[in-house]
Design a protein around this motif. Structure first.
Motif, PDB file in Angstrom:
ATOM      1  N   LEU A  88       0.784  -1.169  -0.176  1.00 31.17           N
ATOM      2  CA  LEU A  88      -0.060  -0.244  -0.089  1.00 31.17           C
ATOM      3  C   LEU A  88       0.846   1.418  -0.035  1.00 31.17           C
ATOM      4  CD1 LEU A  88      -2.928  -0.797   2.610  1.00 31.17           C
ATOM      5  CD2 LEU A  88      -2.809  -0.841   0.083  1.00 31.17           C
ATOM      6  N   TYR A  89       2.215   1.226   0.213  1.00 31.74           N
ATOM      7  CA  TYR A  89       2.869   2.623   0.484  1.00 31.74           C
ATOM      8  C   TYR A  89       4.204   2.311  -0.165  1.00 31.74           C
ATOM      9  CZ  TYR A  89       5.052  -0.053   4.495  1.00 31.74           C
ATOM     10  OH  TYR A  89       5.984  -0.676   5.545  1.00 31.74           O
ATOM     11  N   ASN A  90       4.798   3.451  -0.243  1.00 29.30           N
ATOM     12  CA  ASN A  90       6.357   3.397  -0.739  1.00 29.30           C
ATOM     13  C   ASN A  90       7.108   4.493  -0.037  1.00 29.30           C
ATOM     14  OD1 ASN A  90       5.420   5.561  -2.072  1.00 29.30           O
ATOM     15  ND2 ASN A  90       5.423   4.756  -4.070  1.00 29.30           N
ATOM     16  N   ASN A  91       6.720   4.889   0.869  1.00 29.55           N
ATOM     17  CA  ASN A  91       7.416   5.714   1.538  1.00 29.55           C
ATOM     18  C   ASN A  91       8.196   5.126   2.818  1.00 29.55           C
ATOM     19  OD1 ASN A  91       4.877   5.418   3.254  1.00 29.55           O
ATOM     20  ND2 ASN A  91       5.516   7.247   4.666  1.00 29.55           N
ATOM     21  N   HIS A  92       9.081   5.820   3.789  1.00 24.81           N
ATOM     22  CA  HIS A  92       9.794   5.122   4.844  1.00 24.81           C
ATOM     23  C   HIS A  92       8.693   5.330   6.055  1.00 24.81           C
ATOM     24  CE1 HIS A  92      12.416   3.551   7.831  1.00 24.81           C
ATOM     25  NE2 HIS A  92      13.707   3.612   7.086  1.00 24.81           N
ATOM     26  N   LEU A  93       7.891   4.194   6.321  1.00 18.34           N
ATOM     27  CA  LEU A  93       6.826   4.328   7.083  1.00 18.34           C
ATOM     28  C   LEU A  93       7.371   4.711   8.647  1.00 18.34           C
ATOM     29  CD1 LEU A  93       3.855   4.117   7.801  1.00 18.34           C
ATOM     30  CD2 LEU A  93       4.110   1.645   8.043  1.00 18.34           C
ATOM     31  N   ALA A  94       8.262   3.856   9.029  1.00 17.13           N
ATOM     32  CA  ALA A  94       8.767   3.951  10.396  1.00 17.13           C
ATOM     33  C   ALA A  94       9.278   5.463  10.578  1.00 17.13           C
ATOM     34  CB  ALA A  94       9.887   3.088  10.951  1.00 17.13           C
ATOM     35  N   GLN A  95       9.577   6.244   9.781  1.00 11.90           N
ATOM     36  CA  GLN A  95      10.335   7.789   9.772  1.00 11.90           C
ATOM     37  C   GLN A  95       9.143   8.587   9.459  1.00 11.90           C
ATOM     38  OE1 GLN A  95      13.913   8.059   7.496  1.00 11.90           O
ATOM     39  NE2 GLN A  95      14.841   6.507   8.480  1.00 11.90           N
ATOM     40  N   ASP A  96       8.010   8.336   9.097  1.00 15.28           N
ATOM     41  CA  ASP A  96       7.035   9.289   8.588  1.00 15.28           C
ATOM     42  C   ASP A  96       6.346   9.298   9.927  1.00 15.28           C
ATOM     43  OD1 ASP A  96       4.893  11.244   7.611  1.00 15.28           O
ATOM     44  OD2 ASP A  96       5.487  10.140   5.604  1.00 15.28           O
ATOM     45  N   CYS A  97       6.548   9.852  11.294  1.00 16.58           N
ATOM     46  CA  CYS A  97       6.069   9.710  12.481  1.00 16.58           C
ATOM     47  C   CYS A  97       5.437  10.865  12.840  1.00 16.58           C
ATOM     48  CB  CYS A  97       7.111   9.036  13.273  1.00 16.58           C
ATOM     49  SG  CYS A  97       6.676   8.760  14.959  1.00 16.58           S
ATOM     50  N   TYR A  98       4.241  10.926  13.668  1.00 14.48           N
ATOM     51  CA  TYR A  98       3.866  12.307  14.192  1.00 14.48           C
ATOM     52  C   TYR A  98       3.260  11.889  15.716  1.00 14.48           C
ATOM     53  CZ  TYR A  98       3.813  13.907   9.421  1.00 14.48           C
ATOM     54  OH  TYR A  98       3.862  14.283   7.943  1.00 14.48           O
ATOM     55  N   ILE A  99       3.062  12.959  16.525  1.00 18.52           N
ATOM     56  CA  ILE A  99       2.715  12.549  17.974  1.00 18.52           C
ATOM     57  C   ILE A  99       1.399  13.186  17.860  1.00 18.52           C
ATOM     58  CG2 ILE A  99       2.956  13.538  20.267  1.00 18.52           C
ATOM     59  CD1 ILE A  99       5.295  11.519  19.424  1.00 18.52           C
ATOM     60  N   LEU A 100       0.326  12.431  18.703  1.00 19.49           N
ATOM     61  CA  LEU A 100      -1.041  12.527  18.478  1.00 19.49           C
ATOM     62  C   LEU A 100      -1.517  12.409  19.758  1.00 19.49           C
ATOM     63  CD1 LEU A 100      -3.527  13.359  16.918  1.00 19.49           C
ATOM     64  CD2 LEU A 100      -3.970  11.050  16.423  1.00 19.49           C
ATOM     65  N   THR A 101      -2.354  13.342  20.350  1.00 17.51           N
ATOM     66  CA  THR A 101      -2.912  13.368  21.790  1.00 17.51           C
ATOM     67  C   THR A 101      -4.574  13.475  21.577  1.00 17.51           C
ATOM     68  OG1 THR A 101      -0.947  14.145  23.034  1.00 17.51           O
ATOM     69  CG2 THR A 101      -3.041  14.246  24.112  1.00 17.51           C
ATOM     70  N   ASP A 102      -5.273  12.362  21.941  1.00 18.15           N
ATOM     71  CA  ASP A 102      -6.607  12.434  21.789  1.00 18.15           C
ATOM     72  C   ASP A 102      -7.260  11.398  22.792  1.00 18.15           C
ATOM     73  OD1 ASP A 102      -9.321  11.676  20.612  1.00 18.15           O
ATOM     74  OD2 ASP A 102      -8.789  13.256  19.096  1.00 18.15           O
ATOM     75  N   LYS A 103      -8.298  11.762  23.492  1.00 20.34           N
ATOM     76  CA  LYS A 103      -8.917  10.817  24.539  1.00 20.34           C
ATOM     77  C   LYS A 103      -9.482   9.652  23.926  1.00 20.34           C
ATOM     78  CE  LYS A 103     -11.707  14.120  25.911  1.00 20.34           C
ATOM     79  NZ  LYS A 103     -12.810  14.913  26.698  1.00 20.34           N
ATOM     80  N   ALA A 104      -9.628   9.765  22.450  1.00 21.70           N
ATOM     81  CA  ALA A 104     -10.232   8.439  22.022  1.00 21.70           C
ATOM     82  C   ALA A 104      -9.242   7.342  21.839  1.00 21.70           C
ATOM     83  CB  ALA A 104     -10.614   8.872  20.303  1.00 21.70           C
ATOM     84  N   LEU A 105      -8.063   7.705  22.256  1.00 18.03           N
ATOM     85  CA  LEU A 105      -6.691   6.703  22.152  1.00 18.03           C
ATOM     86  C   LEU A 105      -6.513   5.960  23.414  1.00 18.03           C
ATOM     87  CD1 LEU A 105      -4.321   8.702  19.818  1.00 18.03           C
ATOM     88  CD2 LEU A 105      -6.035   6.699  19.207  1.00 18.03           C
ATOM     89  N   GLY A 106      -7.671   6.263  24.443  1.00 19.07           N
ATOM     90  CA  GLY A 106      -7.682   5.633  25.758  1.00 19.07           C
ATOM     91  C   GLY A 106      -7.093   6.498  27.149  1.00 19.07           C
ATOM     92  N   ASN A 107      -6.477   7.372  26.513  1.00 19.47           N
ATOM     93  CA  ASN A 107      -5.960   8.249  27.697  1.00 19.47           C
ATOM     94  C   ASN A 107      -5.476   9.613  26.981  1.00 19.47           C
ATOM     95  OD1 ASN A 107      -3.172   7.736  26.447  1.00 19.47           O
ATOM     96  ND2 ASN A 107      -3.118   5.854  27.871  1.00 19.47           N
ATOM     97  N   GLU A 108      -4.905  10.596  27.764  1.00 15.17           N
ATOM     98  CA  GLU A 108      -4.523  11.820  27.287  1.00 15.17           C
ATOM     99  C   GLU A 108      -2.934  11.785  27.103  1.00 15.17           C
ATOM    100  OE1 GLU A 108      -6.284  15.116  29.292  1.00 15.17           O
ATOM    101  OE2 GLU A 108      -8.251  14.531  28.808  1.00 15.17           O
ATOM    102  N   LYS A 109      -2.185  10.733  26.864  1.00 19.37           N
ATOM    103  CA  LYS A 109      -0.945  10.741  26.858  1.00 19.37           C
ATOM    104  C   LYS A 109      -0.544  10.848  25.390  1.00 19.37           C
ATOM    105  CE  LYS A 109       0.069   7.613  30.615  1.00 19.37           C
ATOM    106  NZ  LYS A 109       0.727   6.124  31.116  1.00 19.37           N
ATOM    107  N   PRO A 110       0.583  11.298  24.922  1.00 15.41           N
ATOM    108  CA  PRO A 110       1.070  11.354  23.403  1.00 15.41           C
ATOM    109  C   PRO A 110       1.084  10.040  22.823  1.00 15.41           C
ATOM    110  CG  PRO A 110       2.315  12.555  24.848  1.00 15.41           C
ATOM    111  CD  PRO A 110       1.566  11.871  25.741  1.00 15.41           C
ATOM    112  N   HIS A 111       0.510   9.683  21.639  1.00 17.54           N
ATOM    113  CA  HIS A 111       0.742   8.374  20.956  1.00 17.54           C
ATOM    114  C   HIS A 111       1.439   8.750  19.610  1.00 17.54           C
ATOM    115  CE1 HIS A 111      -2.668   7.361  24.004  1.00 17.54           C
ATOM    116  NE2 HIS A 111      -2.266   6.136  23.913  1.00 17.54           N
ATOM    117  N   LYS A 112       2.218   7.699  19.111  1.00 19.23           N
ATOM    118  CA  LYS A 112       2.777   7.884  17.962  1.00 19.23           C
ATOM    119  C   LYS A 112       1.768   7.218  16.662  1.00 19.23           C
ATOM    120  CE  LYS A 112       7.570   7.370  19.526  1.00 19.23           C
ATOM    121  NZ  LYS A 112       8.916   6.737  19.254  1.00 19.23           N
ATOM    122  N   LEU A 113       1.849   8.258  15.716  1.00 18.33           N
ATOM    123  CA  LEU A 113       1.079   7.833  14.586  1.00 18.33           C
ATOM    124  C   LEU A 113       2.127   7.921  13.310  1.00 18.33           C
ATOM    125  CD1 LEU A 113      -1.490   8.269  12.791  1.00 18.33           C
ATOM    126  CD2 LEU A 113      -1.031  10.414  12.753  1.00 18.33           C
TER     127      LEU A 113
END
Length: 208
Positions: free
Chosen positions: A54-79
């Motif tokens: 499905l992809y041709n980029n370097h997935l592990a390096q295309d990383c962002y930080i997301l914080t959202d209560k829908a992710l179970g808590n308000e801690k930063p999660h990696k996207l």
């Protein structure tokens, strides 16, 4: 007596210095190898939740930080954003099921931006051996049942265990664990659909 103590103190100091130096040398010699192995393990896990076709980029390096209560808590999660020729097509998002039987269950959920769940993996948990640990791929193939299913809303009734009227099996003697994983996967996959237009506002992960 004082001279003896001094000699012992000097010996201990020399020994400590040598040990510290040796540890530093070993770390220096193995740091790159350890980092490479960690990167390979990360990529291997990502490829389990987003097919490489499905992809041709370097997935592990295309990383962002997301914080959202829908992710179970308000801690930063990696996207991790999967792109094909530069266009975002899917994402893998860390998430937490806070309501596992024995505590929080950490997940990695992969989904495209049209509502299709591509894969889910449990990364850490404390569920009961022989019961709740069937969420692990080495114990059971149950987690694969969440793949290639579509989600239409954050209240999609199909995304529940059968005991709650949904499509997914619960475990004999253990309903809480699969319920927690299914619900967390549903919330996470639904959140992923809203992300393409938000990517520019997210902070990138720090380089390892």
């Amino acid at each position: 007596m004082i001279e003896i103590l001094k000699r012992h103190g000097l010996t201990l100091a020399i020994f400590a210095a040598c040990t510290t130096g040796l540890t530093a040398v070993v770390y220096h010699l193995t740091a790159n190898t350890i980092a490479e192995q960690a990167a390979l393990e990360k990529q291997k896990l990502l490829d389990q939740v987003i097919p490489t076709a499905l992809y041709n980029n370097h997935l592990a390096q295309d990383c962002y930080i997301l914080t959202d209560k829908a992710l179970g808590n308000e801690k930063p999660h990696k996207l991790y954003v999967a792109r094909f020729n530069g266009k975002p097509v899917a994402a893998a998002l860390e998430s937490t099921a806070p309501d596992g039987y024995s505590g929080a269950i950490e997940l990695l959920v992969g989904a495209d931006f049209s509502g299709k769940v591509l894969g889910v993996r449990v990364t850490t948990h404390n569920e009961t051996p022989g019961l709740g640990d069937k969420i692990e791929t080495r114990i059971s193939d149950w987690i694969y049942s969440l793949s290639n299913k579509f989600i239409t809303s954050d209240h999609d009734s199909h995304w529940a265990v059968k005991k709650d009227g949904g499509d997914f099996d619960q475990f004999t003697g253990a309903t809480i664990t699969p319920r927690a994983v299914v619900n967390a996967s549903k919330r996470t996959a639904w959140l992923i659909q809203s992300l393409p237009e938000k990517l520019d506002a997210l902070s990138a992960c720090e380089a390892n």
